[in-house]
Motif scaffolding. Sequence first.
Motif, PDB file in Angstrom:
ATOM      1  N   GLN A  13       0.025   4.236  20.742  1.00 10.54           N
ATOM      2  CA  GLN A  13       1.061   3.231  20.515  1.00 10.54           C
ATOM      3  C   GLN A  13       0.907   2.541  19.167  1.00 10.54           C
ATOM      4  OE1 GLN A  13       0.593   1.018  24.179  1.00 10.54           O
ATOM      5  NE2 GLN A  13       2.313   2.077  25.133  1.00 10.54           N
ATOM      6  N   PHE A  14      -0.335   2.367  18.714  1.00  6.45           N
ATOM      7  CA  PHE A  14      -0.566   1.782  17.394  1.00  6.45           C
ATOM      8  C   PHE A  14      -0.010   2.703  16.307  1.00  6.45           C
ATOM      9  CE2 PHE A  14      -3.474   1.517  13.662  1.00  6.45           C
ATOM     10  CZ  PHE A  14      -3.103   0.246  13.219  1.00  6.45           C
ATOM     11  N   GLY A  15      -0.308   3.992  16.396  1.00  6.65           N
ATOM     12  CA  GLY A  15       0.220   4.936  15.419  1.00  6.65           C
ATOM     13  C   GLY A  15       1.728   5.010  15.455  1.00  6.65           C
ATOM     14  N   ASN A  16       2.304   4.975  16.651  1.00  7.21           N
ATOM     15  CA  ASN A  16       3.747   5.008  16.806  1.00  7.21           C
ATOM     16  C   ASN A  16       4.396   3.784  16.175  1.00  7.21           C
ATOM     17  OD1 ASN A  16       6.187   6.120  17.787  1.00  7.21           O
ATOM     18  ND2 ASN A  16       6.133   4.738  19.540  1.00  7.21           N
ATOM     19  N   ALA A  17       3.780   2.617  16.345  1.00  4.74           N
ATOM     20  CA  ALA A  17       4.310   1.387  15.755  1.00  4.74           C
ATOM     21  C   ALA A  17       4.306   1.462  14.232  1.00  4.74           C
ATOM     22  CB  ALA A  17       3.502   0.185  16.227  1.00  4.74           C
ATOM     23  N   LEU A  18       3.241   2.022  13.658  1.00  7.94           N
ATOM     24  CA  LEU A  18       3.177   2.157  12.203  1.00  7.94           C
ATOM     25  C   LEU A  18       4.249   3.110  11.689  1.00  7.94           C
ATOM     26  CD1 LEU A  18      -0.683   2.264  11.573  1.00  7.94           C
ATOM     27  CD2 LEU A  18       0.891   0.371  11.155  1.00  7.94           C
ATOM     28  N   ALA A  19       4.490   4.207  12.432  1.00 14.36           N
ATOM     29  CA  ALA A  19       5.540   5.137  12.036  1.00 14.36           C
ATOM     30  C   ALA A  19       6.916   4.458  12.093  1.00 14.36           C
ATOM     31  CB  ALA A  19       5.517   6.369  12.932  1.00 14.36           C
ATOM     32  N   ALA A  20       7.143   3.649  13.125  1.00 14.33           N
ATOM     33  CA  ALA A  20       8.406   2.911  13.229  1.00 14.33           C
ATOM     34  C   ALA A  20       8.544   1.918  12.084  1.00 14.33           C
ATOM     35  CB  ALA A  20       8.470   2.180  14.572  1.00 14.33           C
ATOM     36  N   PHE A  21       7.433   1.283  11.721  1.00 13.98           N
ATOM     37  CA  PHE A  21       7.419   0.357  10.592  1.00 13.98           C
ATOM     38  C   PHE A  21       7.852   1.082   9.318  1.00 13.98           C
ATOM     39  CE2 PHE A  21       4.815  -1.379   7.044  1.00 13.98           C
ATOM     40  CZ  PHE A  21       5.380  -2.653   6.969  1.00 13.98           C
ATOM     41  N   GLY A  22       7.308   2.277   9.080  1.00 16.51           N
ATOM     42  CA  GLY A  22       7.694   3.052   7.909  1.00 16.51           C
ATOM     43  C   GLY A  22       9.149   3.472   7.952  1.00 16.51           C
ATOM     44  N   ASN A  23       9.626   3.866   9.136  1.00 11.39           N
ATOM     45  CA  ASN A  23      11.023   4.262   9.276  1.00 11.39           C
ATOM     46  C   ASN A  23      11.959   3.087   9.023  1.00 11.39           C
ATOM     47  OD1 ASN A  23      13.114   6.089   9.876  1.00 11.39           O
ATOM     48  ND2 ASN A  23      13.194   5.412  12.001  1.00 11.39           N
ATOM     49  N   GLY A  24      11.521   1.877   9.437  1.00 16.49           N
ATOM     50  CA  GLY A  24      12.324   0.692   9.199  1.00 16.49           C
ATOM     51  C   GLY A  24      12.531   0.401   7.728  1.00 16.49           C
ATOM     52  N   LEU A 166       9.579   3.701  -3.931  1.00 16.90           N
ATOM     53  CA  LEU A 166       8.420   3.048  -3.314  1.00 16.90           C
ATOM     54  C   LEU A 166       8.569   2.980  -1.800  1.00 16.90           C
ATOM     55  CD1 LEU A 166       5.770   1.478  -3.493  1.00 16.90           C
ATOM     56  CD2 LEU A 166       7.103  -0.606  -3.906  1.00 16.90           C
ATOM     57  N   LEU A 167       9.777   2.687  -1.311  1.00 13.96           N
ATOM     58  CA  LEU A 167       9.999   2.618   0.135  1.00 13.96           C
ATOM     59  C   LEU A 167       9.729   3.972   0.791  1.00 13.96           C
ATOM     60  CD1 LEU A 167      13.218   0.450   0.686  1.00 13.96           C
ATOM     61  CD2 LEU A 167      10.845  -0.255   0.430  1.00 13.96           C
ATOM     62  N   PHE A 168      10.186   5.036   0.165  1.00 18.88           N
ATOM     63  CA  PHE A 168       9.976   6.367   0.743  1.00 18.88           C
ATOM     64  C   PHE A 168       8.501   6.758   0.692  1.00 18.88           C
ATOM     65  CE2 PHE A 168      14.574   6.809  -0.324  1.00 18.88           C
ATOM     66  CZ  PHE A 168      15.025   7.074   0.960  1.00 18.88           C
ATOM     67  N   VAL A 169       7.801   6.336  -0.337  1.00 15.59           N
ATOM     68  CA  VAL A 169       6.362   6.601  -0.398  1.00 15.59           C
ATOM     69  C   VAL A 169       5.649   5.866   0.729  1.00 15.59           C
ATOM     70  CG1 VAL A 169       4.266   6.210  -1.749  1.00 15.59           C
ATOM     71  CG2 VAL A 169       6.312   7.110  -2.863  1.00 15.59           C
ATOM     72  N   ILE A 170       6.060   4.623   0.998  1.00 12.91           N
ATOM     73  CA  ILE A 170       5.463   3.863   2.110  1.00 12.91           C
ATOM     74  C   ILE A 170       5.732   4.568   3.432  1.00 12.91           C
ATOM     75  CG2 ILE A 170       5.608   1.702   3.417  1.00 12.91           C
ATOM     76  CD1 ILE A 170       6.132   0.284   0.747  1.00 12.91           C
ATOM     77  N   GLU A 171       6.959   5.060   3.624  1.00 10.03           N
ATOM     78  CA  GLU A 171       7.262   5.762   4.877  1.00 10.03           C
ATOM     79  C   GLU A 171       6.413   7.021   5.005  1.00 10.03           C
ATOM     80  OE1 GLU A 171      10.941   7.317   7.612  1.00 10.03           O
ATOM     81  OE2 GLU A 171      11.298   7.081   5.466  1.00 10.03           O
ATOM     82  N   ALA A 172       6.280   7.775   3.917  1.00  8.33           N
ATOM     83  CA  ALA A 172       5.445   8.981   3.955  1.00  8.33           C
ATOM     84  C   ALA A 172       4.008   8.628   4.312  1.00  8.33           C
ATOM     85  CB  ALA A 172       5.499   9.694   2.598  1.00  8.33           C
ATOM     86  N   ALA A 173       3.515   7.526   3.755  1.00  4.00           N
ATOM     87  CA  ALA A 173       2.145   7.096   4.050  1.00  4.00           C
ATOM     88  C   ALA A 173       1.989   6.753   5.527  1.00  4.00           C
ATOM     89  CB  ALA A 173       1.782   5.890   3.187  1.00  4.00           C
ATOM     90  N   MET A 174       3.019   6.167   6.143  1.00  9.71           N
ATOM     91  CA  MET A 174       2.937   5.823   7.563  1.00  9.71           C
ATOM     92  C   MET A 174       2.906   7.067   8.448  1.00  9.71           C
ATOM     93  SD  MET A 174       2.608   2.571   7.785  1.00  9.71           S
ATOM     94  CE  MET A 174       1.630   2.752   6.290  1.00  9.71           C
ATOM     95  N   PHE A 175       3.614   8.120   8.035  1.00 10.72           N
ATOM     96  CA  PHE A 175       3.514   9.388   8.780  1.00 10.72           C
ATOM     97  C   PHE A 175       2.091   9.940   8.709  1.00 10.72           C
ATOM     98  CE2 PHE A 175       8.258   9.878   8.231  1.00 10.72           C
ATOM     99  CZ  PHE A 175       8.547   9.986   9.582  1.00 10.72           C
TER     100      PHE A 175
END
Length: 449
Positions: A13-24, A166-175
Motif C-alpha cells: 500500500q505504501f508503494g501504491n500510494a507513492l505511484a498514485a502521488f506520481g500519477n497525480g 520535471l513532473l514527468f521525471v517525478i512520476e517516472a521516479a515514483m514508478f
Amino acid sequence: MTTAMSAALRRIQFGNALAAFGNGFTAPFLFIYASHVRDLGDGTAGAVLAVFAVVALVVLPFTGRVIDRRGPMPVAFAGSALGTVGALGFGISESAPSVLASSALMGAGVAILQPALATMVVSCSTAVTRSHAFATQFFLNNLGLGVGGLLGGLMVDEHRPGTFTLLFVIEAAMFVVLAAVLATVRLPQLREAGRDLTQAAADEREAPAEGWSVLLRDRSMVLLCVLGFVLFFACYGQFESGLSAYAVEVTRISTSTLGIALAVNTGVIVLAQYVVLRLVERRRRSRVVALVGVIWAVAWVAAGASGLVHGTQAIATALLITTYALFGVGETMLSPTVAPLVADLAPGRLVGQYNSAFALVKQLALAAGPAFGGLLAAMGAYGVYIVMLVGCSFGVSLLALCLGRRLTAAQDRPYRSVVVAGGSGAPRRPAEAVTLETAPMDRANGAAV
C-alpha cells in the motif's frame, strides 16, 4: 492475519500510494501539455487521452491469465517498467508520434498494475480484513492523487516546458520506487481446499481458455461486472465530461469553482473513509452498494436542481458542490465492498483473472461515460442527461439487490459469517475460519517458506 502478511500489505500500500502521488503530478495536465506546451493541437491532445484508455482495453484481457500463471509480482514489475519509460517519454516528446507512443506505454503500465496490485492485496488479507485493506488502498490512492495534483499545479508553468518535464521525471521516479518497494515484499501463497496454487497454475496452463469460460459461467460475477459498469459509467465516467460541462454551461459556475468542487470530492473521501468503513464493514455488501445508488441518485437530482435555480448563484453553486460531496460519500462506501467482493467470488487460482476482468469493465465504462456525456452535452440535452443518470443510479440499487440474492452469506456479509462459524462457545478467531489458508511465499523460486 499474520504479522508477515500485515507487513507485506503495508509495503504494497505504501508503494501504491507513492505511484498514485506520481500519477497525480501529471494526470490533470496531459491535455494541456500536449495541446499547448508542445503545441500539438487539441486533436492530438484528445488522441493522447484516447490512446491511454484504449491500450488498457487491449492489455487487460490477457493480464489476468499472466497473473494467475506467474503471480502478480512479475506483472507489477512489468507495469512499473512500462510506466517509467512512458513517463520519461512524455517528458522529452516534441512530436505527435512520440507523445502517442509514450501515452500507449504509460497507459499499458498503469492498466496492468491495477489487477496486479489488487491481487497482492487479496493475497495479504483474509475475508475479515479484506474490506479494511481495500478501503485503505482507496484512501491512499486518493490522498496521493490529491497531493500530487496540488503540488503539480503549483510547479508547472505553461510557458516553461521544463517544468512539465520535471513532473514527468517525478512520476517516472515514483514508478521506480514502487518497483523497489515491491521487491522487498514476500507475498503469501493462497491455498484453496488444501491444494496450493502452484498445481492450480499448472492446470491453468493446460487449459488456457478455462479462466474466461469459468468467469463467464459465474452468473454472480457477470452480474457484478454489469453492476460495476453502471457504477463507473454513472460516476467516474462523468467527472471530466458531462458533469463538468453541465456545471459550467448550465449551473454557470467558474472553472476555479469547479476545481473547488473536485477538491471537496477528494476531501470527503480522505476525511470520511474510515468513519464510513466502520459503519459498513459488518453490513451486507449488496445493501451497501444499493444505498450508494440511492445516494448518487440524490446527487444527480441536486446537480439538476443547480441548473434550475435562477438568480441565486450561491444556492446553485452549493447544490453542485453537494453533488460532488455525495459522490465522495458513495465512493467511500464502495471501496470496502466491491473490490473485496470480486476477490471473494473468484476461485483461488483465478483471482488475477477476476480482478483483470473487473478492471476491464471499469475501463469500458470510463471510455463510454465521457463519450456519452460529451455527446449529450454537445447536443445541449442536459435534461435528458440528468434523467438518464438518475435512472442509472437507481439501476445500481436494483442490480445490487439482485446480486445480493445470488451471494452466499460469507460473500455478502463475511465478517458476521466468519464470527458465527466460530461457534456459540468460545469465539473462534476470525483468521482461523477463513477458507483460504496462507503461507509465506518466495516469488523468486515459487517455494513456500
